[in-house]
Design an enzyme around this catalytic site. Structure first.
Site, PDB file in Angstrom:
ATOM      1  N   TYR A 205     145.949  44.150  47.911  1.00 25.70           N
ATOM      2  CA  TYR A 205     146.966  45.084  48.394  1.00 25.70           C
ATOM      3  C   TYR A 205     147.977  44.356  49.285  1.00 25.70           C
ATOM      4  O   TYR A 205     149.192  44.495  49.107  1.00 25.70           O
ATOM      5  CB  TYR A 205     146.307  46.223  49.170  1.00 25.70           C
ATOM      6  CG  TYR A 205     147.274  47.323  49.557  1.00 25.70           C
ATOM      7  CD1 TYR A 205     147.574  48.341  48.655  1.00 25.70           C
ATOM      8  CD2 TYR A 205     147.868  47.361  50.812  1.00 25.70           C
ATOM      9  CE1 TYR A 205     148.454  49.359  48.995  1.00 25.70           C
ATOM     10  CE2 TYR A 205     148.755  48.365  51.159  1.00 25.70           C
ATOM     11  CZ  TYR A 205     149.044  49.359  50.249  1.00 25.70           C
ATOM     12  OH  TYR A 205     149.923  50.354  50.583  1.00 25.70           O
TER      13      TYR A 205
ATOM     14  N   LYS B 129     151.955  43.747  48.380  1.00 19.66           N
ATOM     15  CA  LYS B 129     153.000  44.315  49.217  1.00 19.66           C
ATOM     16  C   LYS B 129     153.868  43.241  49.876  1.00 19.66           C
ATOM     17  O   LYS B 129     155.066  43.444  50.078  1.00 19.66           O
ATOM     18  CB  LYS B 129     152.383  45.239  50.269  1.00 19.66           C
ATOM     19  CG  LYS B 129     151.747  46.495  49.687  1.00 19.66           C
ATOM     20  CD  LYS B 129     152.746  47.330  48.890  1.00 19.66           C
ATOM     21  CE  LYS B 129     152.169  48.658  48.427  1.00 19.66           C
ATOM     22  NZ  LYS B 129     153.149  49.493  47.706  1.00 19.66           N
TER      23      LYS B 129
END
Length: 313
Positions: free
Chosen positions: A155, A159
């Site tokens: 994640y 990002k």
């Protein structure tokens, strides 16, 4: 937050939102529609999309953002319905469970595919139309773009990649009059975050130990307000809550060796506990996460319609 100061009305503007079936995407779509925007709702949950589109008078498209043909068809359908695209909120995202050493590798990889590759495919499909409209692309990154936590490696990687991807695209399209912004939410009260709290007691404990604003949870309604403000003002950066801006400006300190040592001390205890909880969970994503479209029964045309609702099956 950076960006143009002039506020533009959304009345009559065509806004395409990915990940629109629930959470931030749904609430951003609702608020944008309330301010007069015409919505194109893109996501993986046809029943929810159809219901929301019915409420908002919008068009909807069942679409996997990691599949270019699927994304292109959604964009084609939007153009068929409205004739233009003025703004895009590239919001579709997922969060896997577990560490790289012990987690489901396919879930880890899928997280990067949806969060980063999905944004790339969305941008590629939409930018020709945004160039025509001299429009705006809002890419949903995260506070995780510049603050890493154990158990969130894919994640955080996705990002961070999303942020820098948008930074480069901004330079590529500026001469066309297209503006590009990145949004950096911390924890938002969505199904994604609630699922993580329900699945992993260790996640709840970690959240309580984080200093504000990284440990705080913001309502999805407040997040949508800031996203719609970004659409109206074509913001360069959006921080949710606004205090996340401090983490952005202090990112070198946040990622320094002294700060890393503090996290490592806690991780020695929390990571094994979290890994055990993920093993017991027996799945790589939250209970409400839609990660792929169901198999297609037949090959659909590029665009089609049911009554007055264009959609791609």
């Amino acid at each position: 937050m950076g960006g143009a100061a002039v506020k533009r009305s959304l009345s009559g503007q065509v806004v395409l939102v990915t990940g629109a079936a629930r959470g931030i995407g749904e609430h951003t779509a609702r608020l944008a529609a309330a301010r007069g925007a015409r919505l194109s709702l893109v996501g993986l949950e046809p029943d929810r999309l159809a219901a929301l589109a019915g409420e908002l008078g919008a068009v909807w498209f069942a679409c996997d953002v990691t599949d270019q043909a699927s994304m292109d068809a959604a964009v084609e359908g939007t153009i068929a319905a409205y004739g233009r695209i003025d703004a895009v909120v590239a919001n579709a995202g997922v969060a896997s469970r577990g560490t790289v050493a012990t987690g489901d590798v396919e879930a880890l990889v899928r997280t990067v595919e949806v969060n980063l590759v999905g944004v790339m495919r969305t941008a590629a499909a939409c930018l020709p139309h945004l160039i025509t409209a001299q429009g705006y692309l809002l890419v949903v990154a995260s506070a995780a773009s510049f603050a890493a936590l154990p158990g969130m490696a894919p994640y955080c990687a996705s990002k961070a990649g999303v942020e820098h991807f948008a930074n480069a695209v901004r330079l590529e399209v500026a001469h066309h009059g297209v503006r590009v912004g990145t949004a950096h939410p911390s924890w938002i009260d969505t199904d994604l975050v609630r699922d993580a709290k329900d699945d992993l007691p260790s996640f709840r404990e970690t959240l309580h130990r984080l200093p504000p604003p990284l440990g705080s949870t913001t309502s999805v309604e407040r997040c949508a307000e800031l996203f719609v403000d970004a659409l109206e003002r074509r913001r360069r950066k959006v921080f949710v809550p606004r205090g996340v801006a401090l983490v952005y400006w202090l990112r070198t300190l946040v990622n320094s060796r002294p700060a890393e040592r503090l996290v490592e001390r806690q991780a020695r205890r929390s990571v094994p506990v979290m890994e055990a909880q993920v093993r017991s969970l027996g799945r790589g994503f939250g209970a409400t996460t839609a990660t792929a479209l169901p198999p297609r029964v037949e090959k659909p045309p590029p665009t089609g319609f049911i009554a007055d609702r264009y959609h791609h099956r």
